[in-house]
Design a protein around this motif. Structure first.
Motif, PDB file in Angstrom:
ATOM      1  N   PHE A  35       0.832  -1.210   0.000  1.00 49.77           N
ATOM      2  CA  PHE A  35       0.000   0.000   0.000  1.00 49.77           C
ATOM      3  C   PHE A  35       0.864   1.255   0.000  1.00 49.77           C
ATOM      4  O   PHE A  35       0.538   2.239  -0.677  1.00 49.77           O
ATOM      5  CB  PHE A  35      -0.938   0.000   1.209  1.00 49.77           C
ATOM      6  N   TYR A  38       2.219   1.744  -3.471  1.00 56.63           N
ATOM      7  CA  TYR A  38       1.149   2.180  -4.377  1.00 56.63           C
ATOM      8  C   TYR A  38       0.776   3.641  -4.130  1.00 56.63           C
ATOM      9  O   TYR A  38       0.660   4.428  -5.083  1.00 56.63           O
ATOM     10  CB  TYR A  38      -0.072   1.284  -4.190  1.00 56.63           C
ATOM     11  N   TYR A  39       0.622   4.010  -2.877  1.00 51.90           N
ATOM     12  CA  TYR A  39       0.221   5.382  -2.558  1.00 51.90           C
ATOM     13  C   TYR A  39       1.302   6.398  -2.915  1.00 51.90           C
ATOM     14  O   TYR A  39       1.005   7.499  -3.383  1.00 51.90           O
ATOM     15  CB  TYR A  39      -0.122   5.500  -1.071  1.00 51.90           C
ATOM     16  N   SER A  43      -0.780   8.473  -5.383  1.00 43.05           N
ATOM     17  CA  SER A  43      -1.693   9.331  -4.622  1.00 43.05           C
ATOM     18  C   SER A  43      -1.074  10.678  -4.270  1.00 43.05           C
ATOM     19  O   SER A  43       0.079  10.944  -4.572  1.00 43.05           O
ATOM     20  CB  SER A  43      -2.126   8.627  -3.336  1.00 43.05           C
ATOM     21  N   ASN A  45      -1.080  11.735  -1.022  1.00 43.21           N
ATOM     22  CA  ASN A  45      -0.956  11.665   0.434  1.00 43.21           C
ATOM     23  C   ASN A  45      -2.198  12.215   1.140  1.00 43.21           C
ATOM     24  O   ASN A  45      -2.095  13.023   2.056  1.00 43.21           O
ATOM     25  CB  ASN A  45       0.290  12.424   0.915  1.00 43.21           C
ATOM     26  N   SER A  46      -3.356  11.770   0.720  1.00 41.71           N
ATOM     27  CA  SER A  46      -4.589  12.284   1.299  1.00 41.71           C
ATOM     28  C   SER A  46      -5.075  11.407   2.444  1.00 41.71           C
ATOM     29  O   SER A  46      -4.685  10.246   2.580  1.00 41.71           O
ATOM     30  CB  SER A  46      -5.684  12.339   0.227  1.00 41.71           C
ATOM     31  N   THR A  48      -7.975  10.272   2.726  1.00 40.00           N
ATOM     32  CA  THR A  48      -8.799   9.212   2.141  1.00 40.00           C
ATOM     33  C   THR A  48      -7.993   7.945   1.903  1.00 40.00           C
ATOM     34  O   THR A  48      -8.506   6.833   2.040  1.00 40.00           O
ATOM     35  CB  THR A  48      -9.416   9.691   0.814  1.00 40.00           C
ATOM     36  N   ASP A  49      -6.724   8.108   1.552  1.00 41.08           N
ATOM     37  CA  ASP A  49      -5.862   6.945   1.332  1.00 41.08           C
ATOM     38  C   ASP A  49      -5.664   6.161   2.634  1.00 41.08           C
ATOM     39  O   ASP A  49      -5.669   4.920   2.637  1.00 41.08           O
ATOM     40  CB  ASP A  49      -4.501   7.374   0.797  1.00 41.08           C
ATOM     41  N   GLY A  52      -8.816   4.278   3.419  1.00 37.33           N
ATOM     42  CA  GLY A  52      -8.943   3.103   2.567  1.00 37.33           C
ATOM     43  C   GLY A  52      -8.084   1.947   3.053  1.00 37.33           C
ATOM     44  O   GLY A  52      -8.535   0.798   3.083  1.00 37.33           O
ATOM     45  N   TYR A  53      -6.861   2.239   3.459  1.00 37.87           N
ATOM     46  CA  TYR A  53      -5.958   1.197   3.940  1.00 37.87           C
ATOM     47  C   TYR A  53      -6.496   0.541   5.209  1.00 37.87           C
ATOM     48  O   TYR A  53      -6.527  -0.699   5.320  1.00 37.87           O
ATOM     49  CB  TYR A  53      -4.578   1.786   4.208  1.00 37.87           C
TER      50      TYR A  53
END
Length: 247
Positions: A35, A38-39, A43, A45-46, A48-49, A52-53
């Motif tokens: 993760f 991937y982020y 991404s 760095n929000s 929301t991430d 989700g994790y």
């Protein structure tokens, strides 16, 4: 207490030559690193991430609990058809508690590792928030461990694993609108919903008081259910004399 500690040490020693400790080490570590990779490549760095994790972690754990509980109890069965647990009548409950505490310690280690590694690599929120999320995941799974130890002893690894699969599906379903009003009474929803509500509180300060009351309601129901389930499981195992196939 001394007898219980000795039983736990013995159970850890039995698992030392199996894949179970490695499963609790490698799976959370690999998940966190995947993760993070991937982020960091896709991404911004929000928050929301992070949500989700943690929700994926909460959804995955019912399956892992079902599988690992089944494996641990199956090894006890293979060692002599539960004779070690059944024949030690003076410490019968101690043997049961040892297995339950062993699983809880392994699960706690996995969650701490998965959340801790992710927090170090994705330090968007304060570490205290990650700590609270980790605690929510741990206490949200206690009831499931009690349930799966019972299922594994009474019905076997297949039943425990099957229930774990269903539990993960239910956990994911409880994130939808269907879970808004019933999640308090669904054990597979507790971990994922506690994390979800924590992020709602973070993103909607105006509704903070309402969200806190909702979390407190869930905590009350969960702790009550854990106490009842624990008491019933102890009483049941004290009277249990083996599966029908062994009688």
């Amino acid at each position: 207490m001394i007898a219980l500690i000795r039983c736990i040490k013995s159970d850890f020693y039995k698992l030392g030559h199996t894949s179970i400790p490695w499963i609790h080490l490698l799976i959370p570590l690999a998940g966190a690193l995947i993760f993070l990779l991937y982020y960091h490549t896709t991404s911004k760095n929000s928050i929301t991430d992070i949500e989700g994790y943690l929700e994926v972690l909460a959804i995955a754990f019912p399956l892992l609990i079902g599988l690992i509980s089944g494996i641990v109890i199956e090894k006890e069965e293979q060692a002599g058809g539960f004779q070690v647990m059944l024949c030690t009548s003076k410490s019968k409950c101690t043997m049961y508690l040892s297995k339950l505490i062993l699983l809880l310690l392994l699960g706690t280690f996995s969650i701490a590792l998965a959340v801790g590694v992710f927090a170090l690599g994705f330090h968007v929120l304060p570490y205290l928030f990650y700590l609270k999320a980790g605690v929510a995941l741990i206490i949200g799974n206690i009831f499931l461990y009690i349930l799966h130890v019972f299922i594994s002893i009474q019905f076997g690894k297949g039943a425990s694993t099957g229930l774990g699969v269903a539990g993960s599906l239910i956990s994911a379903l409880m994130l939808t609108g269907l879970g808004d009003y019933i999640w308090y009474f669904v054990p597979w929803a507790w971990s994922v919903r506690f994390c979800h509500r924590m992020f709602e509180k973070l993103n909607s300060p105006a509704f903070s008081a309402e969200i806190v009351l909702d979390i407190q309601k869930g905590l009350f129901v969960m702790l009550f259910a854990i106490c009842i389930a624990f008491a019933i499981s102890l009483f049941w195992f004290k009277k249990w004399e083996g599966r029908k196939s062994y009688e």
